[in-house]
Write a protein that holds these residues in place. Sequence first.
Motif, mmCIF file in Angstrom:
data_model
loop_
_atom_site.group_PDB
_atom_site.id
_atom_site.type_symbol
_atom_site.label_atom_id
_atom_site.label_comp_id
_atom_site.label_asym_id
_atom_site.label_seq_id
_atom_site.Cartn_x
_atom_site.Cartn_y
_atom_site.Cartn_z
ATOM 1 N N ASP A 179 41.075 30.033 55.205
ATOM 2 C CA ASP A 179 42.157 30.569 56.023
ATOM 3 C C ASP A 179 43.497 30.561 55.309
ATOM 4 O O ASP A 179 44.319 31.453 55.515
ATOM 5 N N ILE A 180 43.743 29.556 54.497
ATOM 6 C CA ILE A 180 45.033 29.477 53.805
ATOM 7 C C ILE A 180 44.860 28.694 52.512
ATOM 8 O O ILE A 180 44.064 27.754 52.440
ATOM 9 N N THR A 181 45.574 29.107 51.476
ATOM 10 C CA THR A 181 45.562 28.412 50.189
ATOM 11 C C THR A 181 46.859 27.637 50.036
ATOM 12 O O THR A 181 47.936 28.126 50.347
ATOM 13 N N VAL A 182 46.737 26.405 49.530
ATOM 14 C CA VAL A 182 47.890 25.532 49.329
ATOM 15 C C VAL A 182 48.154 25.396 47.841
ATOM 16 O O VAL A 182 47.242 25.091 47.059
ATOM 17 N N ILE A 183 49.386 25.632 47.441
ATOM 18 C CA ILE A 183 49.828 25.367 46.074
ATOM 19 C C ILE A 183 50.987 24.380 46.145
ATOM 20 O O ILE A 183 51.488 24.060 47.225
ATOM 21 N N GLY A 184 51.443 23.901 45.004
ATOM 22 C CA GLY A 184 52.487 22.894 44.987
ATOM 23 C C GLY A 184 53.783 23.381 44.377
ATOM 24 O O GLY A 184 53.831 24.395 43.678
ATOM 25 N N ALA A 185 54.843 22.630 44.658
ATOM 26 C CA ALA A 185 56.140 22.851 44.030
ATOM 27 C C ALA A 185 56.742 21.492 43.710
ATOM 28 O O ALA A 185 56.660 20.562 44.514
ATOM 29 N N VAL A 186 57.318 21.397 42.516
ATOM 30 C CA VAL A 186 57.932 20.150 42.053
ATOM 31 C C VAL A 186 59.440 20.296 42.155
ATOM 32 O O VAL A 186 60.014 21.329 41.797
ATOM 33 N N ALA B 62 44.894 24.784 45.463
ATOM 34 C CA ALA B 62 44.907 25.446 44.160
ATOM 35 C C ALA B 62 45.938 24.784 43.251
ATOM 36 O O ALA B 62 46.781 25.441 42.646
ATOM 37 N N PHE B 63 45.878 23.461 43.171
ATOM 38 C CA PHE B 63 46.690 22.727 42.201
ATOM 39 C C PHE B 63 45.992 22.771 40.840
ATOM 40 O O PHE B 63 44.755 22.806 40.776
ATOM 41 N N PRO B 64 46.741 22.716 39.734
ATOM 42 C CA PRO B 64 46.105 22.652 38.405
ATOM 43 C C PRO B 64 45.649 21.223 38.107
ATOM 44 O O PRO B 64 46.400 20.411 37.568
ATOM 45 N N LEU B 65 44.409 20.915 38.445
ATOM 46 C CA LEU B 65 43.886 19.551 38.326
ATOM 47 C C LEU B 65 43.028 19.422 37.085
ATOM 48 O O LEU B 65 41.976 20.064 36.975
ATOM 49 N N THR B 66 43.454 18.604 36.154
ATOM 50 C CA THR B 66 42.676 18.376 34.941
ATOM 51 C C THR B 66 42.145 16.952 34.860
ATOM 52 O O THR B 66 41.171 16.689 34.157
ATOM 53 N N ASP B 67 42.776 16.031 35.558
ATOM 54 C CA ASP B 67 42.351 14.633 35.568
ATOM 55 C C ASP B 67 41.454 14.404 36.783
ATOM 56 O O ASP B 67 41.797 14.762 37.907
ATOM 57 N N HIS B 68 40.294 13.788 36.556
ATOM 58 C CA HIS B 68 39.343 13.579 37.649
ATOM 59 C C HIS B 68 39.944 12.698 38.744
ATOM 60 O O HIS B 68 39.655 12.889 39.931
ATOM 61 N N SER C 24 39.714 30.545 39.803
ATOM 62 C CA SER C 24 41.147 30.299 39.662
ATOM 63 C C SER C 24 42.031 31.306 40.379
ATOM 64 O O SER C 24 43.216 31.084 40.552
ATOM 65 N N ALA C 25 41.498 32.436 40.798
ATOM 66 C CA ALA C 25 42.330 33.472 41.420
ATOM 67 C C ALA C 25 42.545 33.169 42.903
ATOM 68 O O ALA C 25 41.801 32.393 43.498
ATOM 69 N N THR D 55 45.582 20.547 69.586
ATOM 70 C CA THR D 55 45.516 21.182 68.274
ATOM 71 C C THR D 55 44.495 20.446 67.421
ATOM 72 O O THR D 55 44.632 19.254 67.164
ATOM 73 N N SER D 56 43.485 21.155 66.976
ATOM 74 C CA SER D 56 42.414 20.533 66.187
ATOM 75 C C SER D 56 42.837 20.384 64.738
ATOM 76 O O SER D 56 43.537 21.247 64.185
ATOM 77 N N PRO D 57 42.421 19.299 64.086
ATOM 78 C CA PRO D 57 42.739 19.145 62.670
ATOM 79 C C PRO D 57 41.920 20.098 61.806
ATOM 80 O O PRO D 57 40.931 20.684 62.260
ATOM 81 N N VAL D 58 42.348 20.249 60.561
ATOM 82 C CA VAL D 58 41.601 21.057 59.588
ATOM 83 C C VAL D 58 40.185 20.503 59.474
ATOM 84 O O VAL D 58 39.979 19.286 59.410
ATOM 85 N N GLU D 59 39.208 21.393 59.450
ATOM 86 C CA GLU D 59 37.805 20.978 59.432
ATOM 87 C C GLU D 59 37.174 21.038 58.047
ATOM 88 O O GLU D 59 36.233 20.282 57.758
ATOM 89 N N ALA D 60 37.648 21.956 57.201
ATOM 90 C CA ALA D 60 37.006 22.169 55.897
ATOM 91 C C ALA D 60 38.068 22.309 54.813
ATOM 92 O O ALA D 60 39.071 23.002 54.994
ATOM 93 N N VAL D 61 37.824 21.655 53.700
ATOM 94 C CA VAL D 61 38.751 21.697 52.563
ATOM 95 C C VAL D 61 37.972 22.095 51.317
ATOM 96 O O VAL D 61 36.908 21.540 51.028
ATOM 97 N N THR D 62 38.511 23.063 50.603
ATOM 98 C CA THR D 62 37.974 23.458 49.302
ATOM 99 C C THR D 62 39.014 23.117 48.244
ATOM 100 O O THR D 62 40.201 23.396 48.417
ATOM 101 N N ILE D 63 38.577 22.515 47.159
ATOM 102 C CA ILE D 63 39.485 22.108 46.086
ATOM 103 C C ILE D 63 39.069 22.806 44.794
ATOM 104 O O ILE D 63 37.907 22.710 44.380
ATOM 105 N N VAL D 64 39.993 23.516 44.193
ATOM 106 C CA VAL D 64 39.735 24.128 42.890
ATOM 107 C C VAL D 64 39.859 23.033 41.839
ATOM 108 O O VAL D 64 40.903 22.388 41.711
ATOM 109 N N ALA D 65 38.783 22.812 41.101
ATOM 110 C CA ALA D 65 38.780 21.730 40.115
ATOM 111 C C ALA D 65 37.753 22.031 39.035
ATOM 112 O O ALA D 65 36.660 22.524 39.330
ATOM 113 N N PRO D 66 38.087 21.744 37.774
ATOM 114 C CA PRO D 66 37.125 22.004 36.702
ATOM 115 C C PRO D 66 35.896 21.110 36.799
ATOM 116 O O PRO D 66 34.818 21.475 36.349
ATOM 117 N N GLU D 67 36.066 19.931 37.394
ATOM 118 C CA GLU D 67 34.943 18.996 37.547
ATOM 119 C C GLU D 67 34.915 18.505 38.992
ATOM 120 O O GLU D 67 35.767 17.722 39.411
#
Length: 492
Positions: free
Chosen positions: A19-26, A106-112, A12-13, A139-151
């Motif tokens: 390379d970069i972490t994405v968070i959200g804003a409402v 790094a969104f707070p994802l609780t729903d699968h 969670s940290a 310009t090359s697109p993003v190649e790898a995505v990591t998602i913080v998720a409990p499941e």
Amino acid sequence: MSQISLEFETESAPSTKTDITVIGAVSSSDGPRLHAIEGFESLTDMLTNLGVSGSADALSRVVLPDSPSTVIAVVGLGREVTADALRGAAGAAVRQLAGIASVRFAFPLTDHADVIAVAEGAALGAYAYTQEKGMSERTSPVEAVTIVAPEPLTADEAKRVVETARAVHLVRDLGNTSASALTPEVFADTAVDEASDLPITTRVWDVAQLESEGFGGILGVGRGSERGPRLVKLDYSPAGATSHIALVGKGITFDTGGLSLKPASGMMGMKYDMLGAATALATITAAARIGINTRITAWLCLAENMPSGSATRPGDVLKMYGGRTVEVTNTDAEGRLVMADGLVAASEENPDLIVDVATLTGAAVVALGKRYTGVMGNDESAAEVVDIADGVGEKFWRMPLPSELRSALDSDVADLVNANLSRREGGMLVAGHFLSEFIGTRTDTDEPISWVHLDIAGPGDNGTSTYGYNGKGATGVTVRTLLTLAERHAGA
């Protein structure tokens, strides 16, 4: 064609592994509100001063106050956090972060379902068309995505996300290719190549075979071009499949309007007039890769509509496949002519459902704008498709087929006309009526085969605009809906 890798973690940290972490804003009336996992609280009271609005598609790069070397991307989610909002935000972030190799969400994802939505959006947004770039920067697109998720997603779920994105990117690649490079013959060869390592059988009709078997609509549209038309059939028949869906795709590789010539400005974007056929091809190959247990046949109706001494003239009568005759009153209403041949051929195999996909009418753009697909049909299947589209986050709108408009297709010399130049009302709906004339009847009930028509003239391409996971050019709209439809029929 872009391909992305997906990984998942429960940490969670803030992380330096990507390379970069994405968070959200409402977005809210009280200002932007942070939408992130633990570890980013130091940004809570600074969003407005940092220029973060929370509006959908907005992206700001900021640094963490307590870690100035850590760059964070804050993407807007709009006013409500839904699966659609997360899908669009993930896609918007990845699209705007092109040139960066790896991104962590790094969104707070609780729903699968939300985890799937973020993965889908990211995979769809990781696209760039650079094949025809010369000396300018690629310009090359993003190649790898990591998602913080409990499941995390299961292997099958992750495969479906990746293969769906691959299919959408195939449509985009084909649509964005110059028309001089993607002729009907090249398109047919590409379809065969795409299916070559899959459990899909293929057949291609060249000009001579189209003539010998009476495909007068495809021939009539294509005979003004030096690049001859083609019809391609792809058949995916998994063992044990109990349902059969036929896809018929309009594949006009370039549309000048024929002798009913478009103005110069009207020809810009006509390389996208083959997106229906690209969609059918991408859907059937993705279904085979995923292993969906529904039989799917795809009919790609390919032609280039050009003016020349051999082109179809206004007033000519074409004999379509199956014997019906059509008086051509407007050679720029050509898509319905090639589709008619494909619909009759698809009907001969007695499928449970026919879905046609076409950039068919400018009237659809006038009525529904650039983001909605017009949907017509002859039974409740149209409502089912709209419901599926709602569930996967695609914008479909059900349109009627008013009986009083059918008379607009009456001809004095043939079975029907392809367009009525004296009646402008309901152009999208009249085109739907035309297609419905070529839907066959079921051999077991003598009732019309279930049929759904998807007019993607608006959302098929974005032109020069962008939003969510859609960049400029072709979008790949309807692929995700059609794959879900196939899955639903597999379980029926």
